[in-house]
Design a protein around this motif. Structure first.
Motif, PDB file in Angstrom:
ATOM      1  N   ALA A 102      -8.967   8.669 -10.502  1.00  0.00           N
ATOM      2  CA  ALA A 102     -10.039   8.874  -9.529  1.00  0.00           C
ATOM      3  C   ALA A 102     -10.312  10.363  -9.372  1.00  0.00           C
ATOM      4  O   ALA A 102      -9.441  11.187  -9.651  1.00  0.00           O
ATOM      5  CB  ALA A 102      -9.668   8.265  -8.179  1.00  0.00           C
ATOM      6  N   THR A 118      -8.677   4.447  -2.798  1.00  0.00           N
ATOM      7  CA  THR A 118      -9.691   5.264  -2.152  1.00  0.00           C
ATOM      8  C   THR A 118      -9.232   6.716  -2.152  1.00  0.00           C
ATOM      9  O   THR A 118      -8.142   7.021  -1.685  1.00  0.00           O
ATOM     10  CB  THR A 118      -9.929   4.821  -0.701  1.00  0.00           C
ATOM     11  OG1 THR A 118     -10.279   3.433  -0.676  1.00  0.00           O
ATOM     12  CG2 THR A 118     -11.061   5.629  -0.079  1.00  0.00           C
ATOM     13  N   VAL A 163     -10.998   0.265  -8.878  1.00  0.00           N
ATOM     14  CA  VAL A 163     -12.148   0.087  -7.990  1.00  0.00           C
ATOM     15  C   VAL A 163     -11.870  -1.030  -6.988  1.00  0.00           C
ATOM     16  O   VAL A 163     -11.425  -2.117  -7.364  1.00  0.00           O
ATOM     17  CB  VAL A 163     -13.419  -0.230  -8.805  1.00  0.00           C
ATOM     18  CG1 VAL A 163     -14.544  -0.694  -7.891  1.00  0.00           C
ATOM     19  CG2 VAL A 163     -13.859   0.999  -9.587  1.00  0.00           C
ATOM     20  N   THR A 211     -17.331  10.661  -5.101  1.00  0.00           N
ATOM     21  CA  THR A 211     -16.117  10.072  -5.663  1.00  0.00           C
ATOM     22  C   THR A 211     -16.419   9.219  -6.881  1.00  0.00           C
ATOM     23  O   THR A 211     -17.511   8.645  -7.012  1.00  0.00           O
ATOM     24  CB  THR A 211     -15.398   9.214  -4.616  1.00  0.00           C
ATOM     25  OG1 THR A 211     -16.277   8.180  -4.165  1.00  0.00           O
ATOM     26  CG2 THR A 211     -14.958  10.048  -3.422  1.00  0.00           C
ATOM     27  N   ALA A 220      -9.967  10.523  -0.813  1.00  0.00           N
ATOM     28  CA  ALA A 220     -10.650  11.145   0.320  1.00  0.00           C
ATOM     29  C   ALA A 220     -10.122  12.554   0.530  1.00  0.00           C
ATOM     30  O   ALA A 220      -8.950  12.831   0.289  1.00  0.00           O
ATOM     31  CB  ALA A 220     -10.445  10.317   1.583  1.00  0.00           C
ATOM     32  N   SER A 241       0.829  -1.202   0.000  1.00  0.00           N
ATOM     33  CA  SER A 241       0.000   0.000   0.000  1.00  0.00           C
ATOM     34  C   SER A 241       0.863   1.251   0.000  1.00  0.00           C
ATOM     35  O   SER A 241       2.012   1.237   0.447  1.00  0.00           O
ATOM     36  CB  SER A 241      -0.902   0.028   1.246  1.00  0.00           C
ATOM     37  OG  SER A 241      -1.779  -1.071   1.279  1.00  0.00           O
ATOM     38  N   ASP A 248      -4.148   0.507  -2.237  1.00  0.00           N
ATOM     39  CA  ASP A 248      -3.926  -0.800  -1.617  1.00  0.00           C
ATOM     40  C   ASP A 248      -3.820  -1.878  -2.693  1.00  0.00           C
ATOM     41  O   ASP A 248      -4.248  -1.681  -3.834  1.00  0.00           O
ATOM     42  CB  ASP A 248      -5.076  -1.128  -0.657  1.00  0.00           C
ATOM     43  CG  ASP A 248      -5.184  -0.141   0.491  1.00  0.00           C
ATOM     44  OD1 ASP A 248      -6.301   0.299   0.804  1.00  0.00           O
ATOM     45  OD2 ASP A 248      -4.137   0.218   1.074  1.00  0.00           O
ATOM     46  N   ARG A 256      -9.600  -1.021  -4.812  1.00  0.00           N
ATOM     47  CA  ARG A 256      -8.210  -1.008  -4.353  1.00  0.00           C
ATOM     48  C   ARG A 256      -7.752   0.388  -3.931  1.00  0.00           C
ATOM     49  O   ARG A 256      -6.954   0.534  -3.019  1.00  0.00           O
ATOM     50  CB  ARG A 256      -7.276  -1.530  -5.450  1.00  0.00           C
ATOM     51  CG  ARG A 256      -7.569  -2.949  -5.898  1.00  0.00           C
ATOM     52  CD  ARG A 256      -6.489  -3.480  -6.822  1.00  0.00           C
ATOM     53  NE  ARG A 256      -6.350  -2.682  -8.048  1.00  0.00           N
ATOM     54  CZ  ARG A 256      -5.223  -2.077  -8.416  1.00  0.00           C
ATOM     55  NH1 ARG A 256      -4.153  -2.157  -7.656  1.00  0.00           N
ATOM     56  NH2 ARG A 256      -5.181  -1.388  -9.552  1.00  0.00           N
ATOM     57  N   LEU A 269      -4.894   9.908  -1.791  1.00  0.00           N
ATOM     58  CA  LEU A 269      -5.262   8.734  -2.587  1.00  0.00           C
ATOM     59  C   LEU A 269      -4.609   7.533  -1.906  1.00  0.00           C
ATOM     60  O   LEU A 269      -3.400   7.359  -1.961  1.00  0.00           O
ATOM     61  CB  LEU A 269      -4.775   8.875  -4.033  1.00  0.00           C
ATOM     62  CG  LEU A 269      -5.153   7.729  -4.955  1.00  0.00           C
ATOM     63  CD1 LEU A 269      -6.677   7.734  -5.203  1.00  0.00           C
ATOM     64  CD2 LEU A 269      -4.414   7.837  -6.291  1.00  0.00           C
ATOM     65  N   GLN A 270      -5.429   6.741  -1.235  1.00  0.00           N
ATOM     66  CA  GLN A 270      -4.955   5.528  -0.584  1.00  0.00           C
ATOM     67  C   GLN A 270      -4.953   4.411  -1.623  1.00  0.00           C
ATOM     68  O   GLN A 270      -6.003   4.120  -2.220  1.00  0.00           O
ATOM     69  CB  GLN A 270      -5.870   5.161   0.587  1.00  0.00           C
ATOM     70  CG  GLN A 270      -5.540   3.832   1.249  1.00  0.00           C
ATOM     71  CD  GLN A 270      -4.224   3.862   1.990  1.00  0.00           C
ATOM     72  OE1 GLN A 270      -3.870   4.859   2.608  1.00  0.00           O
ATOM     73  NE2 GLN A 270      -3.480   2.760   1.924  1.00  0.00           N
ATOM     74  N   THR A 275       0.157   5.781   0.155  1.00  0.00           N
ATOM     75  CA  THR A 275      -0.796   6.879   0.194  1.00  0.00           C
ATOM     76  C   THR A 275      -0.188   8.123  -0.437  1.00  0.00           C
ATOM     77  O   THR A 275       0.891   8.568  -0.028  1.00  0.00           O
ATOM     78  CB  THR A 275      -1.217   7.204   1.640  1.00  0.00           C
ATOM     79  OG1 THR A 275      -1.794   6.044   2.241  1.00  0.00           O
ATOM     80  CG2 THR A 275      -2.250   8.332   1.654  1.00  0.00           C
ATOM     81  N   TYR A 292     -14.183   6.415  -9.665  1.00  0.00           N
ATOM     82  CA  TYR A 292     -12.943   5.667  -9.859  1.00  0.00           C
ATOM     83  C   TYR A 292     -12.912   5.035 -11.249  1.00  0.00           C
ATOM     84  O   TYR A 292     -13.954   4.591 -11.768  1.00  0.00           O
ATOM     85  CB  TYR A 292     -12.818   4.546  -8.822  1.00  0.00           C
ATOM     86  CG  TYR A 292     -12.757   5.033  -7.392  1.00  0.00           C
ATOM     87  CD1 TYR A 292     -13.917   5.157  -6.638  1.00  0.00           C
ATOM     88  CD2 TYR A 292     -11.544   5.380  -6.809  1.00  0.00           C
ATOM     89  CE1 TYR A 292     -13.875   5.622  -5.334  1.00  0.00           C
ATOM     90  CE2 TYR A 292     -11.485   5.835  -5.499  1.00  0.00           C
ATOM     91  CZ  TYR A 292     -12.656   5.951  -4.772  1.00  0.00           C
ATOM     92  OH  TYR A 292     -12.605   6.404  -3.479  1.00  0.00           O
TER      93      TYR A 292
END
Length: 109
Positions: free
Chosen positions: A48, A67, A63, A56, A69, A16, A81, A65, A78-79, A18, A58
């Motif tokens: 995204a 996120t 999608v 939001t 925010a 992951s 994962d 994976r 943008l997280q 960020t 994507y």
């Protein structure tokens, strides 16, 4: 506005990372932020978005994976994962017609 991305780096596949996008200048409201990416030899592609209201969207390939925010009016993260080798690219943030310089994401297999 001035757009600055940060948080890129090297990560193993499955890991992951960020990313952050920070804007400065005259900020009058919560603006829409967009993330794009560009891999070597490929066109820049949309990843995204988050609207001013928080809605939001994507790209299909992230999608479930990634996120997006909003932290505050100046910053969006943008997280990312479960990163895959194909996620390696320079990630750019776009806000009201302004682009940042990009931040490199490298995924090792």
């Amino acid at each position: 506005v001035l757009v600055v991305e940060s948080g890129g780096g090297l990560v193993q596949a499955g890991g992951s990372l960020t990313l952050s996008c920070t804007i400065s200048g005259r900020i009058l409201s919560s603006y829409a932020f967009d993330w794009y990416r560009q891999a070597p030899g490929k066109q820049r592609e949309w990843v995204a978005s988050i609207g001013g209201s928080g809605h939001t969207n994507y790209a299909g390939f992230v999608v479930g994976r990634f996120t997006i925010a909003r932290e505050n009016m100046q910053r969006v993260r943008l997280q990312m994962d479960t990163l895959k080798s194909e996620d390696a690219a320079v990630y750019y943030c776009h806000v009201r017609g302004a682009w940042g310089q990009g931040t490199q994401v490298t995924v090792s297999s």
